[in-house]
Scaffold this active site. Structure first.
Site, PDB file in Angstrom:
ATOM      1  N   TYR A 141       9.236   5.774  -3.076  1.00  0.00           N
ATOM      2  CA  TYR A 141       9.153   4.778  -2.176  1.00  0.00           C
ATOM      3  C   TYR A 141       8.834   5.011  -0.855  1.00  0.00           C
ATOM      4  CZ  TYR A 141       6.811  -0.346  -0.442  1.00  0.00           C
ATOM      5  OH  TYR A 141       6.744  -0.383   0.122  1.00  0.00           O
ATOM      6  N   ARG A 148       3.843   8.467   4.723  1.00  0.00           N
ATOM      7  CA  ARG A 148       2.768   7.370   5.804  1.00  0.00           C
ATOM      8  C   ARG A 148       3.623   6.433   6.952  1.00  0.00           C
ATOM      9  NH1 ARG A 148       1.479   1.540   2.308  1.00  0.00           N
ATOM     10  NH2 ARG A 148       3.907   1.166   2.288  1.00  0.00           N
ATOM     11  N   TYR A 201      10.122  -4.537   7.648  1.00  0.00           N
ATOM     12  CA  TYR A 201      11.815  -5.138   7.353  1.00  0.00           C
ATOM     13  C   TYR A 201      12.827  -4.385   7.636  1.00  0.00           C
ATOM     14  CZ  TYR A 201       8.943  -6.537   2.447  1.00  0.00           C
ATOM     15  OH  TYR A 201       8.080  -7.250   1.909  1.00  0.00           O
ATOM     16  N   ARG A 214      -0.195  -8.126   5.262  1.00  0.00           N
ATOM     17  CA  ARG A 214       0.089  -8.639   3.798  1.00  0.00           C
ATOM     18  C   ARG A 214      -1.909  -9.130   3.360  1.00  0.00           C
ATOM     19  NH1 ARG A 214       4.890  -8.523   1.909  1.00  0.00           N
ATOM     20  NH2 ARG A 214       6.369  -8.835   3.561  1.00  0.00           N
ATOM     21  N   GLU A 319       3.955  -7.830  -9.763  1.00  0.00           N
ATOM     22  CA  GLU A 319       3.611  -7.557  -8.204  1.00  0.00           C
ATOM     23  C   GLU A 319       1.913  -8.359  -8.795  1.00  0.00           C
ATOM     24  OE1 GLU A 319       4.731  -4.695  -5.902  1.00  0.00           O
ATOM     25  OE2 GLU A 319       2.294  -4.897  -5.095  1.00  0.00           O
TER      26      GLU A 319
HETATM   27  C1  3EB Z   1       6.297  -6.440  -1.154  1.00  0.00           C
HETATM   28  O1  3EB Z   1       6.452  -7.149  -0.554  1.00  0.00           O
HETATM   29  C2  3EB Z   1       6.476  -5.654  -2.145  1.00  0.00           C
HETATM   30  O2  3EB Z   1       3.670  -0.045   0.223  1.00  0.00           O
HETATM   31  O3  3EB Z   1       2.148  -0.529   0.560  1.00  0.00           O
HETATM   32  C3  3EB Z   1       3.816  -4.542  -2.151  1.00  0.00           C
HETATM   33  C4  3EB Z   1       2.090  -5.071  -1.317  1.00  0.00           C
HETATM   34  C5  3EB Z   1       4.776  -3.482  -1.640  1.00  0.00           C
HETATM   35  C6  3EB Z   1       1.977  -2.656  -0.658  1.00  0.00           C
HETATM   36  C7  3EB Z   1       2.951  -1.454   0.210  1.00  0.00           C
HETATM   37  C8  3EB Z   1       4.140  -2.760  -0.861  1.00  0.00           C
HETATM   38  C9  3EB Z   1       3.101  -2.253  -0.393  1.00  0.00           C
HETATM   39  O4  3EB Z   1       7.472  -5.476   0.096  1.00  0.00           O
HETATM   40  C10 3EB Z   1       5.710  -4.211  -2.341  1.00  0.00           C
END
Ligand code: 3EB
Length: 327
Positions: A141, A148, A201, A214, A319
């Site tokens: 991941y 990406r 992050y 989001r 999720e």
């Molecule tokens: C998060 O909130 C949970 O890497 O495209 C959620 C939606 C998550 C998309 C991505 C990762 C992705 O970090 C994981």
């Protein structure tokens, strides 16, 4: 923004998605932008290698109110109407150089969308096996996120306005599957006030932050919510506790819907306005509890597609992503 046609009481959307069983699929009279199938990797012809947990298997069906044109380029098959393009890539994972593969896929995705006249990425889905598999201290991941981000460097630089909503979830075998919706017009990016934006992050989650928003309010007013989990700030909450992870996730979904309503003139309500949901569960034994709890909070007509899957952080047990109806 919102375009309701008062005579028919039918929203005139540029596209819609329905999770349909075989009978409903047979009765369908609409143009199809694309279909996504989910089944165990052993099933031939499967697009995404994830077992469905609800009683009747559903097909994720992307519909257009107007006829579509189809094509393929750079490894993507696509279909579009005058407003949106749906594209899908599915190929065996390159286990030797996964990052090179992901970067090439995303560069192709960007080029295919631009060349066809749909330069605005609205929503992207990413599925691949062995998401937690580590090599040289980095799991797949995190490698995915690095590749990406490199391919979407221009979008990442203007992260506040240009990143699409997304999901990135581990399948049980099968291909790398990437599919997306892109628009002639831009959507509007939404963040969650309870969470650090994923593109910000801190480095403990990987060398490059995840490049996604989001949620996206599509140009026609539809709200497309990214995969949402039990994360507050940037930290996972309620380790090992499915009921608590579910409530935290619902709180996050409420917060994103609220933020989208605040940022636009669209009357998004709350959880009861979620119409299509994909619920990813790490453990099949949590299905009964989660389904019963979601029945309490969702609209009776909400379409729920439950998938047995690996969430990208090992401690997360579920999720949820969704599409919100417009009033
Ligand atoms: C998060 O909130 C949970 O890497 O495209 C959620 C939606 C998550 C998309 C991505 C990762 C992705 O970090 C994981």
């Amino acid at each position: 923004m919102k375009r309701l046609s008062p005579k028919q009481f039918v929203p005139d959307f540029a596209f819609s998605v329905e999770y349909l069983d075989a009978q409903q699929r047979a009765r369908l009279h609409a143009s199809i932008l694309g279909e996504v199938h989910y089944a165990s990797a052993a099933t031939p012809g499967t697009t995404v290698a994830m077992t469905q947990l609800q009683a009747s298997p559903l097909v994720e069906t992307w519909l257009s109110p107007t006829p579509v044109r189809r094509g393929s380029a750079n490894g993507f098959d696509f279909a579009h109407n005058d407003e949106v393009l749906f594209g899908v890539y599915t190929q065996a994972v390159d286990a030797v150089d996964f990052e090179a593969q992901v970067q090439a896929v995303y560069e192709s995705l960007r080029d295919v969308a631009r060349a066809a006249g749909f330069p605005n990425l609205l929503r992207v889905w990413n599925y691949f096996p062995d998401i937690a598999h580590e090599r040289d201290g980095l799991d797949r991941y995190k490698r995915f996120c690095r590749a990406r981000a490199a391919a979407l460097a221009a979008l990442v630089a203007q992260a506040q306005t240009a990143l699409p909503a997304a999901s990135a979830v581990g399948s049980h075998g099968g291909n790398l599957v990437v599919y997306f919706i892109a628009g002639v017009d831009a959507g509007r990016q939404c963040e969650n006030p309870r969470q650090v934006s994923a593109y910000r992050y801190p480095p403990q989650y990987g060398p490059r932050s995840p490049s996604f928003a989001r949620a996206t309010v599509a140009p026609d007013g539809r709200l497309l919510i990214s995969g949402t989990a039990s994360i507050v700030g940037h930290e996972s909450r309620h380790i090992g506790d499915v009921p608590a992870q579910l409530e935290e996730t619902l709180e996050n979904l409420r917060a994103v819907i609220g933020a989208a309503a605040g940022a636009t003139q669209v009357a998004f309500g709350g959880l009861e306005d979620l119409r299509q949901l994909k619920i990813y569960l790490r453990r099949a034994e949590d299905y009964a509890y989660v389904a019963q709890r979601l029945r309490e909070v969702l609209h009776p007509r909400a379409q729920c597609l439950y998938l047995l899957a690996d969430i990208c952080r090992p401690e997360l047990l579920l999720e949820i992503e969704g599409v919100v109806a417009v009033q």
